[in-house]
Each structure stands twice: as structure tokens, then as C-alpha cells.
Design a protein around this motif. Structure first.
Motif, mmCIF file in Angstrom:
data_model
loop_
_atom_site.group_PDB
_atom_site.id
_atom_site.type_symbol
_atom_site.label_atom_id
_atom_site.label_comp_id
_atom_site.label_asym_id
_atom_site.label_seq_id
_atom_site.Cartn_x
_atom_site.Cartn_y
_atom_site.Cartn_z
ATOM 1 N N ARG A 31 0.839 -1.207 0.000
ATOM 2 C CA ARG A 31 0.000 0.000 0.000
ATOM 3 C C ARG A 31 0.869 1.251 0.000
ATOM 4 N N GLU A 32 1.902 1.243 0.808
ATOM 5 C CA GLU A 32 2.780 2.413 0.886
ATOM 6 C C GLU A 32 3.473 2.656 -0.451
ATOM 7 N N HIS A 35 1.024 4.069 -2.963
ATOM 8 C CA HIS A 35 0.771 5.469 -2.608
ATOM 9 C C HIS A 35 1.918 6.369 -3.068
ATOM 10 N N SER A 38 2.109 6.636 -6.852
ATOM 11 C CA SER A 38 0.962 7.413 -7.330
ATOM 12 C C SER A 38 1.171 8.905 -7.118
ATOM 13 N N GLU A 86 -5.754 8.188 -2.360
ATOM 14 C CA GLU A 86 -5.301 9.064 -1.288
ATOM 15 C C GLU A 86 -4.117 9.924 -1.736
ATOM 16 N N ALA A 87 -3.236 9.364 -2.555
ATOM 17 C CA ALA A 87 -2.099 10.133 -3.053
ATOM 18 C C ALA A 87 -2.560 11.312 -3.905
#
Length: 213
Positions: A31-32, A35, A38, A86-87
Motif C-alpha cells: 500500500r505504501e 501510494h 501514485s 489518497e495520493a
């Protein structure tokens, strides 16, 4: 690669993409990485956004500043596109998010629509379409068709993806030659099952820790 495909080749991007490829990478790390890549894709893809001036005041004196002129909307393709959202909201905190639900039928590999959060008419000027993987390109084309039918022309859409296959990216551009695509990496091989090789695996499963043993 054809014009319209922008490959963001950067040491930070390359390092994070390599980490995403590894089987040993945890869901949290995955996920990190999605992110972070992105965010870089978003920064690179927004270089040409139109700006408008405004006049303001600092504690010392007046100044002329700039604002982003077009109204930006974000359209993640469920569910993997959520990992990129979110990014992009970091860059556009006030942007509306329009979710599109599409899945690829396992036998025919054709996209099937099951959800759309597009309002009756577009209240935005430009759309960032978010999907981490472009394999066959069918899902991206289906989403682009939904967005253009909604009223946003292709020159006002940017497709952001972490990894694409050469075949899939060419497919998307053959259908939408005016589209601007931003991608962190491109793999040459697409398997008979429609999987990118070496690829990343199932990004939705890896993002949300639903990988089966």
C-alpha cells in the motif's frame, strides 16, 4: 512506446516498483509503495495544468500567486484504484472522487460494469482515471467509454497507472489516440490468462491483504 504514453523513469520510482514486485512484500508495504508511486505520477502528470493568477498579501507585502484553473475530479476503478486515490487527494484535497466498479470476466477477459458513482452531469473540467495495472486494457477502455459518455472529452482525461503491459497500453491508445497515459513501468509480456509478467500479481488482493495461500 507510442506518443501519449509517458513513462516516469526515476530512481525513487524504480526502487519502489521493484519492491512492489517481490512476493515477500507485505500488504502494508505494498500500500505504501502504491501510494508513493501514485504521488510521483500525479506530480509528473500535472506539469501542464492551466493556472490562473491572483493577487494576495504576505506579512511583508503584496504578491501575485497562481491557482490551478481547471476543476479536477478523481475516478478510481474499483477496487485496486482505491490504492492510488489518497495520493491524488494529497495533491487535490477538494477533488470529488467518482468510483467506477468494473471487473474482468475470467473466461472472456471482458470488462463487466457493476457500479458507477458518476453524477448526472460533470461538475469538473478534467478527470484523473486511476488504475494500478493495465493488463489487456479492456477495463481501462470500458471506464474511458463511461467517462466520455458522461461528458468529459478524452483530451481532458489522464490515465495514471503503476504498471502496464505493452499490449494493453497500445490497445488503450488504439481506441483513444488522444489520451494521455502516465505509467511507472511497462512489462513486455502478457500471458494467455491476461496477466502481466513479471507484473505485480493481483494488486487488489495485495493492497487489501486478501491473498489466498
Amino acid at each position: 512506446m507510442p506518443n501519449g504514453i509517458n513513462i516516469v523513469s526515476h530512481p525513487l520510482v524504480n526502487t519502489r516498483l521493484s519492491k512492489l514486485r517481490q512476493t515477500s512484500t507485505t500488504s502494508k508495504e505494498f500500500r505504501e509503495g502504491i501510494h508513493e508511486i501514485s504521488l510521483i505520477l500525479g506530480i509528473e502528470a500535472t506539469r501542464t495544468l492551466e493556472q490562473e493568477e491572483f493577487h494576495g498579501q504576505t506579512p511583508v507585502g503584496p504578491f501575485t500567486g497562481t491557482l490551478i484553473k481547471p476543476r479536477i475530479g478523481l475516478t478510481p476503478i474499483l477496487r485496486a484504484g482505491l490504492g492510488m486515490t489518497e495520493a491524488l487527494l494529497t495533491l487535490f484535497p477538494a477533488a470529488p472522487v467518482y468510483h467506477l466498479g468494473l471487473f474482468r470476466e475470467k473466461v472472456t477477459l471482458q470488462p463487466v460494469e457493476y457500479y458507477s458513482k458518476l453524477p448526472p452531469s460533470p461538475p469538473v473540467d478534467e478527470i484523473f482515471l486511476l488504475d494500478p495495472l493495465i493488463a489487456t486494457g479492456g477495463t481501462a477502455c470500458a471506464a474511458l467509454n463511461m467517462i466520455t459518455d458522461w461528458g468529459i472529452p478524452i483530451p481532458k482525461i489522464k490515465l495514471l497507472c503503476v504498471l502496464g503491459s505493452e499490449e494493453g497500453l497500445r490497445h488503450v491508445l488504439s481506441e483513444y489516440p488522444e489520451l494521455e497515459i502516465w505509467v511507472a513501468g511497462v512489462d513486455a509480456t502478457l500471458t494467455a490468462q491476461g496477466l502481466i509478467s513479471p507484473g505485480l500479481g493481483d494488486t487488489g488482493d495485495r493492497l487489501f491483504n486478501t491473498v489466498k495461500d
